[in-house]
Each structure stands twice: as C-alpha cells, then as structure tokens.
Scaffold this motif. Sequence first.
Motif, PDB file in Angstrom:
ATOM      1  N   GLU A 317       0.920  -1.280   0.100  1.00  9.49           N
ATOM      2  CA  GLU A 317      -0.135  -0.006  -0.010  1.00  9.49           C
ATOM      3  C   GLU A 317       0.919   1.258  -0.084  1.00  9.49           C
ATOM      4  O   GLU A 317       2.063   1.155   0.424  1.00  9.49           O
ATOM      5  CB  GLU A 317      -1.034  -0.101   1.190  1.00  9.49           C
ATOM      6  CG  GLU A 317      -2.040  -1.190   1.338  1.00  9.49           C
ATOM      7  CD  GLU A 317      -2.935  -1.094   0.114  1.00  9.49           C
ATOM      8  OE1 GLU A 317      -3.331   0.274  -0.181  1.00  9.49           O
ATOM      9  OE2 GLU A 317      -3.532  -2.051  -0.221  1.00  9.49           O
ATOM     10  N   TYR A 318       0.189   2.323  -0.478  1.00  8.76           N
ATOM     11  CA  TYR A 318       1.027   3.522  -0.414  1.00  8.76           C
ATOM     12  C   TYR A 318       1.060   3.953   0.861  1.00  8.76           C
ATOM     13  O   TYR A 318       0.059   4.324   1.620  1.00  8.76           O
ATOM     14  CB  TYR A 318       0.131   4.577  -1.324  1.00  8.76           C
ATOM     15  CG  TYR A 318       0.785   5.668  -1.294  1.00  8.76           C
ATOM     16  CD1 TYR A 318       2.083   6.195  -1.916  1.00  8.76           C
ATOM     17  CD2 TYR A 318       0.272   7.165  -0.684  1.00  8.76           C
ATOM     18  CE1 TYR A 318       2.549   7.509  -2.041  1.00  8.76           C
ATOM     19  CE2 TYR A 318       0.666   8.150  -0.447  1.00  8.76           C
ATOM     20  CZ  TYR A 318       1.926   8.407  -1.289  1.00  8.76           C
ATOM     21  OH  TYR A 318       2.468   9.840  -1.401  1.00  8.76           O
ATOM     22  N   ASP A 359       6.709   7.380  -0.593  1.00  8.51           N
ATOM     23  CA  ASP A 359       6.932   5.991  -0.274  1.00  8.51           C
ATOM     24  C   ASP A 359       8.182   5.590  -0.763  1.00  8.51           C
ATOM     25  O   ASP A 359       8.260   5.596  -1.981  1.00  8.51           O
ATOM     26  CB  ASP A 359       5.582   5.114  -1.146  1.00  8.51           C
ATOM     27  CG  ASP A 359       5.578   3.926  -0.699  1.00  8.51           C
ATOM     28  OD1 ASP A 359       6.550   3.302  -0.854  1.00  8.51           O
ATOM     29  OD2 ASP A 359       4.401   3.377  -0.450  1.00  8.51           O
ATOM     30  N   LYS A 362       7.843   2.838  -3.886  1.00  3.73           N
ATOM     31  CA  LYS A 362       7.249   3.559  -5.344  1.00  3.73           C
ATOM     32  C   LYS A 362       8.242   4.505  -5.880  1.00  3.73           C
ATOM     33  O   LYS A 362       8.475   4.306  -6.956  1.00  3.73           O
ATOM     34  CB  LYS A 362       6.002   4.351  -4.721  1.00  3.73           C
ATOM     35  CG  LYS A 362       4.784   3.606  -4.225  1.00  3.73           C
ATOM     36  CD  LYS A 362       4.233   2.524  -5.431  1.00  3.73           C
ATOM     37  CE  LYS A 362       3.231   1.730  -4.881  1.00  3.73           C
ATOM     38  NZ  LYS A 362       2.615   0.720  -6.135  1.00  3.73           N
ATOM     39  N   TYR A 437       5.285   8.659 -14.208  1.00  2.00           N
ATOM     40  CA  TYR A 437       4.161   9.742 -13.989  1.00  2.00           C
ATOM     41  C   TYR A 437       3.098   9.721 -12.997  1.00  2.00           C
ATOM     42  O   TYR A 437       3.087  10.539 -12.061  1.00  2.00           O
ATOM     43  CB  TYR A 437       3.465   9.998 -15.318  1.00  2.00           C
ATOM     44  CG  TYR A 437       2.716  11.155 -15.472  1.00  2.00           C
ATOM     45  CD1 TYR A 437       3.314  12.452 -15.659  1.00  2.00           C
ATOM     46  CD2 TYR A 437       1.505  11.121 -15.097  1.00  2.00           C
ATOM     47  CE1 TYR A 437       2.496  13.458 -15.734  1.00  2.00           C
ATOM     48  CE2 TYR A 437       0.420  12.359 -15.301  1.00  2.00           C
ATOM     49  CZ  TYR A 437       1.058  13.564 -15.489  1.00  2.00           C
ATOM     50  OH  TYR A 437       0.252  14.688 -15.537  1.00  2.00           O
ATOM     51  N   GLY A 438       2.453   8.461 -12.726  1.00  3.05           N
ATOM     52  CA  GLY A 438       1.611   8.117 -11.793  1.00  3.05           C
ATOM     53  C   GLY A 438       2.139   8.362 -10.296  1.00  3.05           C
ATOM     54  O   GLY A 438       1.644   8.600  -9.339  1.00  3.05           O
ATOM     55  N   ILE A 439       3.423   7.602 -10.282  1.00  2.25           N
ATOM     56  CA  ILE A 439       4.013   7.844  -9.050  1.00  2.25           C
ATOM     57  C   ILE A 439       4.429   9.219  -8.511  1.00  2.25           C
ATOM     58  O   ILE A 439       4.146   9.552  -7.259  1.00  2.25           O
ATOM     59  CB  ILE A 439       5.240   6.804  -8.833  1.00  2.25           C
ATOM     60  CG1 ILE A 439       4.882   5.372  -9.271  1.00  2.25           C
ATOM     61  CG2 ILE A 439       6.111   7.027  -7.713  1.00  2.25           C
ATOM     62  CD1 ILE A 439       6.097   4.283  -9.376  1.00  2.25           C
ATOM     63  N   GLU A 441       3.080  11.871  -9.437  1.00  2.00           N
ATOM     64  CA  GLU A 441       1.640  12.632  -9.356  1.00  2.00           C
ATOM     65  C   GLU A 441       1.174  12.154  -7.927  1.00  2.00           C
ATOM     66  O   GLU A 441       0.503  12.938  -7.368  1.00  2.00           O
ATOM     67  CB  GLU A 441       0.697  12.311 -10.372  1.00  2.00           C
ATOM     68  CG  GLU A 441      -0.473  13.049 -10.501  1.00  2.00           C
ATOM     69  CD  GLU A 441      -1.379  12.782 -11.630  1.00  2.00           C
ATOM     70  OE1 GLU A 441      -1.796  11.614 -11.691  1.00  2.00           O
ATOM     71  OE2 GLU A 441      -1.704  13.625 -12.393  1.00  2.00           O
ATOM     72  N   LYS A 442       1.294  11.031  -7.410  1.00  2.00           N
ATOM     73  CA  LYS A 442       0.637  10.331  -6.372  1.00  2.00           C
ATOM     74  C   LYS A 442       1.658  11.133  -5.313  1.00  2.00           C
ATOM     75  O   LYS A 442       0.678  11.249  -4.138  1.00  2.00           O
ATOM     76  CB  LYS A 442       1.060   8.861  -6.160  1.00  2.00           C
ATOM     77  CG  LYS A 442       0.536   8.219  -4.755  1.00  2.00           C
ATOM     78  CD  LYS A 442      -1.169   8.308  -4.983  1.00  2.00           C
ATOM     79  CE  LYS A 442      -1.708   7.342  -3.941  1.00  2.00           C
ATOM     80  NZ  LYS A 442      -2.855   7.235  -3.898  1.00  2.00           N
ATOM     81  N   HIS A 443       2.654  11.518  -5.365  1.00  2.00           N
ATOM     82  CA  HIS A 443       3.517  12.237  -4.285  1.00  2.00           C
ATOM     83  C   HIS A 443       3.131  13.705  -4.230  1.00  2.00           C
ATOM     84  O   HIS A 443       4.117  14.508  -3.646  1.00  2.00           O
ATOM     85  CB  HIS A 443       4.907  11.773  -4.599  1.00  2.00           C
ATOM     86  CG  HIS A 443       5.126  10.482  -3.931  1.00  2.00           C
ATOM     87  ND1 HIS A 443       5.112   9.504  -4.795  1.00  2.00           N
ATOM     88  CD2 HIS A 443       5.856  10.050  -2.722  1.00  2.00           C
ATOM     89  CE1 HIS A 443       5.602   8.366  -4.299  1.00  2.00           C
ATOM     90  NE2 HIS A 443       5.953   8.496  -2.968  1.00  2.00           N
ATOM     91  N   GLN A 444       2.580  14.360  -5.053  1.00  2.59           N
ATOM     92  CA  GLN A 444       1.903  15.760  -5.139  1.00  2.59           C
ATOM     93  C   GLN A 444       3.100  16.382  -5.672  1.00  2.59           C
ATOM     94  O   GLN A 444       3.462  17.673  -5.495  1.00  2.59           O
ATOM     95  CB  GLN A 444       1.753  16.467  -3.652  1.00  2.59           C
ATOM     96  CG  GLN A 444       0.331  16.033  -3.426  1.00  2.59           C
ATOM     97  CD  GLN A 444       0.273  14.878  -2.757  1.00  2.59           C
ATOM     98  OE1 GLN A 444       1.091  14.540  -2.032  1.00  2.59           O
ATOM     99  NE2 GLN A 444      -0.883  13.949  -2.963  1.00  2.59           N
TER     100      GLN A 444
END
Length: 471
Positions: A317-318, A359, A362, A437-439, A441-444
């Motif tokens: 999990e993140y 994370d 990630k 890109y998704g990772i 973006e997940k980290h703001q």
Amino acid sequence: MLKLHIRQKIILGIVIISICFGCLGFISYMNTIQLEDEVQLIERSDDLSNQILEVRRIEKNYLLYHDPALFTLGLDYINKADSLLQELMGKFNKLDKIQSGKKLKARLTHYRGLLEQLKNSPEKSTLMDSDLNTHLRETGQAMVELSKSISNYQRSYILSINSTLRSNLGLSMIGFAGVIACLVAFLSTNILKPLREVQEATRRISKGTFTPLPIKNSHDEIQQVFAALNSMVEQLAKRRRQLVQAQKLSSIGTLSSGIAHQLNNPLNNISTSCQILEENQKGKDALADRMMHNIMQETLRARDIVKGLLEFSRESEYSPGPVEIGMIMKSAMDLVSSQVPSNIALSSEIPEHIFVHADRRKLQEAFINLLINAVQAIGEQPGSINVTARMDSENTIIRICDTGQGMSPEIMERIFDPFFSTKEIGQGTGLGLYIVYGIIEKHQGSIRTESNPNEGTSFYITLPLDKEHKL
C-alpha cells in the motif's frame, strides 16, 4: 473534382432545396397577389359591361319615347363608362387588353357623337333616319361585345393564374416527395449502412477479431470514423500484444522474487563462512585477508541487491514518510547497475540530508524506470547518465540526464501516455514512463522533460520536501 464531406453535402442540399422552394413560394405569392389584382379588375370590368348594357337599355327607351330626360341619363352613363374604362386602361398590362380598351374608348366616343346627332335631328327626320338608328345600334352592340371580351379575357387570365398555382402546388408536392426519397436514400447509403458496418466491427472486436474496415473515401466523415476505428483496432491489437508482454514481465518479476528468496540462504552461508575463515586466518596472509574482505563486501552488496529486488517486486500500500533522496537513488542505481554496460558511465551528485515525504518503494520504482530508460536511450554508443539534486524552500528538484539519442517534440508529447513506446514489439511495454508519471503525481510532485534529437534527454522531478526537514 471537388470532394464534399457529408456535412457539406447536407448543407449544400439544404441550401439548394431552400432556394428552390423559396423561389417556388415567391412565385406562388406573386401569383396570388396578381390573382387578387385580376379579381378586382374583373369586378370593374363587369361594372363597365353593366354600364354599357344600361346605356343600351336607355337607347332603346329613348328611340321609343324620345324623352329628353332619358337622353341626359344615357349621356351620364356613357360618361361613367368612359371614366371607368379610363381607370381600367391604366391597369391593363397586356397588349390585347390595351387594344380592346382603345377600341372600346373609340366606340364610346363615336356613340356619344351619334347620340348628340340624334338629339339635334328633328323628331320626324330622326324617326325616318333608319341609317342613323342602325348605326347607333351597331355601335352600341360593338361596345357590348368589346366590354364582354375584356371581361372574358380577365376571366381566362384568372383561370390561367389559378392553373399556375395548381401546377406550383403539384410541383411542390412532387419535389417534396423527391427530396424525401433522396434523403432516405442518402441516409441509408451514407450513414445507416456505414453505422451498421461499425456496429458489426465493434461486435467482432468484442470477440477478439481485430479486422480493419475498408476505407473508400477519406474525405467522408463516416470514412474518417472508419479510419479512426481502424487505428483503434490497430492500437488494440498492439495493446493486447503489449499486455501479454507485460504479463510475461509480471511473471518474471514473481519468479525473480522467488529466486531472490532462494539466494538469501547461499548468501548467508557465504557470509557466515567468510566470517569464520576471517576469525581463524586473519593476519596470517595479507593476500588472503584482502580476498576475504572482498568476499565479505561483495556478499553484503549482493545481499543489498537481493533485498532491493524483494522490495521492488513486493506489492504494498502507499505509505509515505520521510525518506532521504540520496539513499533511495543509491539503492535504485545498485539495482540497475547489472544492466548498465561498460560503455555507459553512471554517476550521482546528490547532497546528503535531502528528505522528501514519499513512499520509499514507489519512489525507488520510479527512479529505476527512469535509469533503465536512460540506459536504453544511449544504447551501444559510449555515453553517461548523471543524477543531481538541489533544494529550494519547498521542494527538491532531481535531474536525471543522459547523453542518448534524444526525442523529437512529437514523441515528447506522448512519452507519458500508457502503452506508448518507440521500441520494437517485444522490447518494451510502453508502461514505464506512465508508471513514473503516476508515482510522481501520487506524491504531489511533477515531472517534465527536456530533449532534442541527438542531444540527449533530461528528466526533471519536483517533489515536496518533508515538513520536518525544510530549510
């Protein structure tokens, strides 16, 4: 030859139909106005005929009774008929009617003269002058016939206008029926039939049959839909192959995880054996001490690689937290070091104590993907990959620069799209940079690229600093 789109054909058809029906409507409208004018004219023509008939009635009574009052009344009717004829002639627009009006005008004038002559003649001579009476009757009869001919001409003209209106109505109905038939044929051929083909194609696609549709005319919107559908079919087929490849890679990842677990035991045995050997033989031989030290260092390095491989392949999990960029990048570089050929120099210049809220696994996965992408971009030519980082008050900016072949602006616009790859089929899934890109973006954070063909590529990653470690 000019090729029109369906939209242009429809617009052109609407314009042509509007012009045709507009002209037909305008002509019918003008005919109705003309019909109204002609009806008014025929009413006035009937009034003229009645006036002349009244003159003839007074003529007969005058010849019978020689009453002067009848003579005066007759002249009055003749003057009224003359005025009415003058009014009608101003509205006549046909040569035949104008000619008849002039003849009637002349007859009225002549008739008035005969009446004057009849009035001025002695009573006996008048009664005996049968030629004058006959001439008067013949002139009066000619006036009646001319007035009736004008009325009849008006009636026939009204009938012709009415016939024209009926013809226009019939043509409108036929034209409307023809338009409906053409519209049905056009919709059936150019829209409904192609849509049925698209529907059938989507059914085939849902069953896994990726057969392209034939394109007859690329200027047609429906055919452009066919082209787009064919492109989608091609991409779906490509994506299916890539998904199969991704599944294979996933299986390889699972296998690698198992292998990593199995390698832990031999590595532990090598480490334990090396420690025991060091305790027993240390100091006896300098070369043996150096070899045992190397064995221990490489064993620890192999253990770190196995540990990183396990962390990379493990689903989790993140769970963000304060992590140091330098440590994550070092771990990622260690994991990819086996894939870096001797012709590529891999270096890192990251200051210590740069902490971000992220994370660990990630972010490490993102760095690994970027480093592998840089290695593949350089290929077999000599090159280098350099990693740097710096901080500002809120963020850290990480730069991964390679001396590879670079990218064109068209490719740069799509590098973060899923399944987009410039590599040959089987050599890439097109998911690496999409995952990166998704990772990020997940980290703001944000990621951008600078590249030119044959001038290398630089990826800039901006991540927010951990709140407890900001400047």
